[in-house]
Structure formats: C-alpha cells, structure tokens
Write an enzyme that holds these catalytic residues in place. Structure first.
Site, short mmCIF file in Angstrom:
data_model
loop_
_atom_site.label_atom_id
_atom_site.label_comp_id
_atom_site.label_asym_id
_atom_site.label_seq_id
_atom_site.Cartn_x
_atom_site.Cartn_y
_atom_site.Cartn_z
N CYS A 11 0.83 -0.92 0.35
CA CYS A 11 0.21 0.07 0.42
C CYS A 11 0.81 1.10 0.38
O CYS A 11 2.03 1.15 -0.62
CB CYS A 11 -0.97 0.16 1.28
SG CYS A 11 0.01 -0.14 2.61
N ASN A 14 1.89 1.11 4.47
CA ASN A 14 2.63 0.37 5.37
C ASN A 14 2.22 -0.03 6.74
O ASN A 14 3.23 -0.73 7.20
CB ASN A 14 4.08 0.04 4.91
CG ASN A 14 4.54 -1.47 4.86
OD1 ASN A 14 6.06 -1.63 5.61
ND2 ASN A 14 3.56 -2.48 5.25
N CYS A 16 -1.35 0.74 7.70
CA CYS A 16 -2.31 0.71 6.99
C CYS A 16 -3.42 -0.80 6.64
O CYS A 16 -3.55 -1.47 6.98
CB CYS A 16 -4.07 1.24 6.86
SG CYS A 16 -3.19 2.98 8.30
N ARG A 17 -3.57 -0.45 5.27
CA ARG A 17 -3.91 -1.59 4.44
C ARG A 17 -3.11 -3.00 4.48
O ARG A 17 -3.26 -4.19 5.08
CB ARG A 17 -4.31 -1.09 3.36
CG ARG A 17 -5.19 0.24 3.38
CD ARG A 17 -6.00 0.93 2.13
NE ARG A 17 -4.07 1.48 1.65
CZ ARG A 17 -4.07 1.90 1.04
NH1 ARG A 17 -5.12 2.17 -0.03
NH2 ARG A 17 -3.10 2.78 0.67
N SER A 18 -2.15 -2.59 4.26
CA SER A 18 -0.92 -3.60 3.89
C SER A 18 -0.64 -4.83 4.72
O SER A 18 -0.72 -5.79 4.79
CB SER A 18 0.23 -3.76 2.62
OG SER A 18 0.85 -2.91 4.07
N ASP A 126 -8.21 3.71 1.35
CA ASP A 126 -7.28 3.65 2.48
C ASP A 126 -7.79 4.55 3.54
O ASP A 126 -8.90 4.65 3.39
CB ASP A 126 -6.68 5.63 1.49
CG ASP A 126 -5.30 5.42 2.63
OD1 ASP A 126 -5.39 4.96 3.65
OD2 ASP A 126 -4.57 6.24 2.50
#
Ligand code: 4NP
Length: 158
Positions: A11, A14, A16-18, A126
């Site tokens: 993302c 690195n 939050c999402r990934s 995001d």
C-alpha cells in the site's frame, strides 16, 4: 516441485492496509494448512521502521492476529525477484509498483481485489483518515482477498 507462494502486499504507508492484508493472508493460509511466505511494504517511505497504525493493530487483534511487531518498510528492487506475487492495495500503488519494476522482474504484479469475484478493478480504500469502522471495512476486504488467494493457490492456479 512447485514453488511455495511468496506474496508481498503493498500500500502507500505500510501501516494501515498492507499489514492487515499480510495478517489476513497468514491467517487464511495457516487455517488451510498451506505453506506460504507473506510480507508487506509501502510505496512511500514515511513510516519506515514504524509499527502498524494502532487501529490496524486493534482490528487484527479482534480477529486473533498480533501484528504489533510488524515494521514498516518501503518496497525495494529486490522484492520484484524475491516474491512470486506482488499485490497492490489500490490502483495508484499498482501503477507506482509497475513503474518502478526492474527489468529482471519475475513476480506477478496485480491489484489485490482482482482476486475477488465481483470486486475486480476495485481499490481497498485507504482508511488512514477514517475511523475504526473504516478499518473494519478494510479488514473485510483484505480477508475476502486472502481467502480467494488461498483457494487459488490450493487449486494450483497461481
Ligand atoms: P496505508 O495508509 O497506505 O494503508 O498504510 C496510509 C498511511 C499513512 C499515510 C497514508 C496512507 N500517510 O500519508 O502518512
């Protein structure tokens, strides 16, 4: 012998999402008894060395996964040959990842939600400027992708 899948989730930050995508995939693979390597990275360097966002940590913990010791890092040139698959969490990161791909790239590069039937072409939104509910939505998205990925690897479609 078939190569063990090694998957890098990418993302922007690195944090939050990934990291959640990595955690969900580790959990789905473990539940299925499937051997796999997983990691995550960001296209940006803002959060190199940082722990995940506290809301990501809370969300993953709610689903039984401790991601406290994950550390932010930026994608590197070596990732393109070290991993069999690189999945971008959204279209902007996908285009960044593709643009930076070295000539010797061997990893398959794709958009994460392309693996989920009916979600092809969609971004994992995001949640950084959102609230805890947005992190729950992220978890639902990355979990759906993790399940679909494991099913795909187990069926021999890589
Ligand atoms: P991520 O979210 O890409 O899912 O880790 C973000 C984290 C930090 C920032 C942007 C997005 N930031 O601008 O610092």
């Amino acid at each position: 012998m078939k190569q063990v899948p090694s998957v890098l989730f990418v993302c922007l930050g690195n944090i939050c999402r990934s990291p959640m995508a990595e955690a969900a995939f580790r959990k789905a693979a473990a539940n299925a008894g499937m051997e796999a390597v997983a990691d995550s990275a960001g296209t940006a360097s803002y959060h190199v060395g940082s722990a995940p966002d506290p809301r990501s940590i809370t969300t993953a913990a709610r689903y039984g996964i401790d991601i406290l010791d994950y550390q932010g890092r930026q994608i590197s040139g070596q990732d393109y040959t070290r991993f069999t698959h690189i999945f971008a969490l959204d279209a902007a990161n996908l285009s960044d990842i593709r643009r930076r791909a070295p000539a010797n790239t061997t990893a398959e590069i794709a958009l994460l939600l392309d693996v989920v039937e009916g979600r092809e072409g969609q971004d994992v939104v995001d949640p950084y400027h959102g609230n805890q509910d947005d992190f729950e939505t992220t978890w639902a998205d990355v979990s759906a992708a993790a399940e679909a990925l494991v099913a795909r690897f187990l069926s021999g479609r890589d």
